[in-house]
Design an enzyme around this catalytic site. Sequence first.
Site, short mmCIF file in Angstrom:
data_model
loop_
_atom_site.label_atom_id
_atom_site.label_comp_id
_atom_site.label_asym_id
_atom_site.label_seq_id
_atom_site.Cartn_x
_atom_site.Cartn_y
_atom_site.Cartn_z
N GLN A 122 6.94 -15.35 12.19
CA GLN A 122 6.51 -14.27 12.77
C GLN A 122 5.05 -14.21 13.26
O GLN A 122 4.49 -13.29 13.90
CB GLN A 122 6.82 -12.87 12.41
N GLY B 269 1.93 2.96 2.20
CA GLY B 269 2.88 3.23 3.24
C GLY B 269 4.20 2.47 2.58
O GLY B 269 5.45 2.95 2.85
N HIS B 270 4.09 1.31 2.07
CA HIS B 270 5.22 0.50 1.56
C HIS B 270 5.86 1.24 0.50
O HIS B 270 6.89 1.84 0.14
CB HIS B 270 4.91 -0.76 0.90
N HIS C 83 0.88 -1.20 0.19
CA HIS C 83 -0.07 -0.04 0.01
C HIS C 83 0.99 1.20 0.04
O HIS C 83 1.94 1.28 -0.16
CB HIS C 83 -0.93 0.00 1.20
N VAL D 275 2.35 6.52 7.45
CA VAL D 275 1.59 6.92 6.14
C VAL D 275 -0.01 6.92 6.69
O VAL D 275 -0.01 5.65 6.88
CB VAL D 275 1.86 6.53 4.78
O1 PAF Z 1 6.84 -5.31 8.84
C1 PAF Z 1 6.86 -6.22 7.88
O2 PAF Z 1 6.12 -6.18 7.08
C2 PAF Z 1 7.38 -7.53 8.25
O3 PAF Z 1 7.48 -7.69 9.59
C3 PAF Z 1 8.98 -7.52 7.55
C4 PAF Z 1 9.84 -6.52 8.39
C5 PAF Z 1 8.88 -7.41 6.36
C6 PAF Z 1 9.53 -9.15 8.24
O4 PAF Z 1 8.75 -10.22 7.57
#
Ligand code: PAF
Length: 289
Positions: A58, A33-34, A31, A173
């Site tokens: 994670q 933000g990225h 999105h 963002v």
């Molecule tokens: O912030 C994220 O999207 C994730 O935690 C990351 C840093 C890409 C690690 O999988």
Amino acid sequence: MQLIDTLSALRQARPKWPGSVGFVPTMGALHEGHASLVRASVAENETTIVSIFVNPTQFGPNEDFGKYPRTLERDMELVKSLGANVVFAPASDAIYPKHTRIHFQIEQLDDVLCGASRPGHMNGVLQIVSILFNLVQPDKAYFGLKDYQQQLIIRRLVEELHFPLQIVPCPIVRESDGLAMSSRNRYLSPEERRQALALSHTLTELKALRGTWKSAQAARSHAIDMLSQQPGIVLDYMEVLDGRDLSPLTEISDSHHPIAFVAAFLGKTRLIDNMPLWEYPPVLPTSAS
Ligand code: PAF
């Protein structure tokens, strides 16, 4: 723009990239933000690589790993339009060919906020970012401040393990109405989307009143009161902590770098947000030891 999906292709390509290499690690479902992270990297580096990898380690057993949105084609179009050079999208068993036995424990920084609410989450983040840093060997890596605790822990990892790269924290963002952008916003029903605004509204009010709080506890209680009156919000945490090391605060003053942090469920969707209650400097303080 090149798509690389194996470790061997990445290892072959890496020495050929000219100049400084900027890296934007993501889990996809990109999105704005990225996009802001990719833009920052493209502006500061000759080569920009974006990784797209939904990292299984994670996610907790009852979290959304299975349904996390996977939109590789759309993500690649966006990344290309922003001027990045490479997308790295490896398969899970290439990254983790064996059950991983290396675990990270992060004193103090991991005991609060998402570290406390999502046991094992920060460990999984550090596993994947250290693997990606080793593979990509970037000069700079870009992380959004919405995941404030994550970027603090990653900065600490880089500092303590002497990874030869710079972490560049980038501002949150927001949508025009204030909601912090997140890949998980797409899970929200229209009603939950409206209700979710209570998070940024509460943080904005805390900030607007920042001169009036007698203590961090008073600010926190006010925010909890506000949020408890909002329909649809099930609070996970609301904290006001020292932004340098996430230690508890008694008073709110600029010298303590107070930041208000919130996490809440809207239906099954867990959202996080944060806002500094101090005049944010252009350069973040390094984490306290
Ligand atoms: O912030 C994220 O999207 C994730 O935690 C990351 C840093 C890409 C690690 O999988």
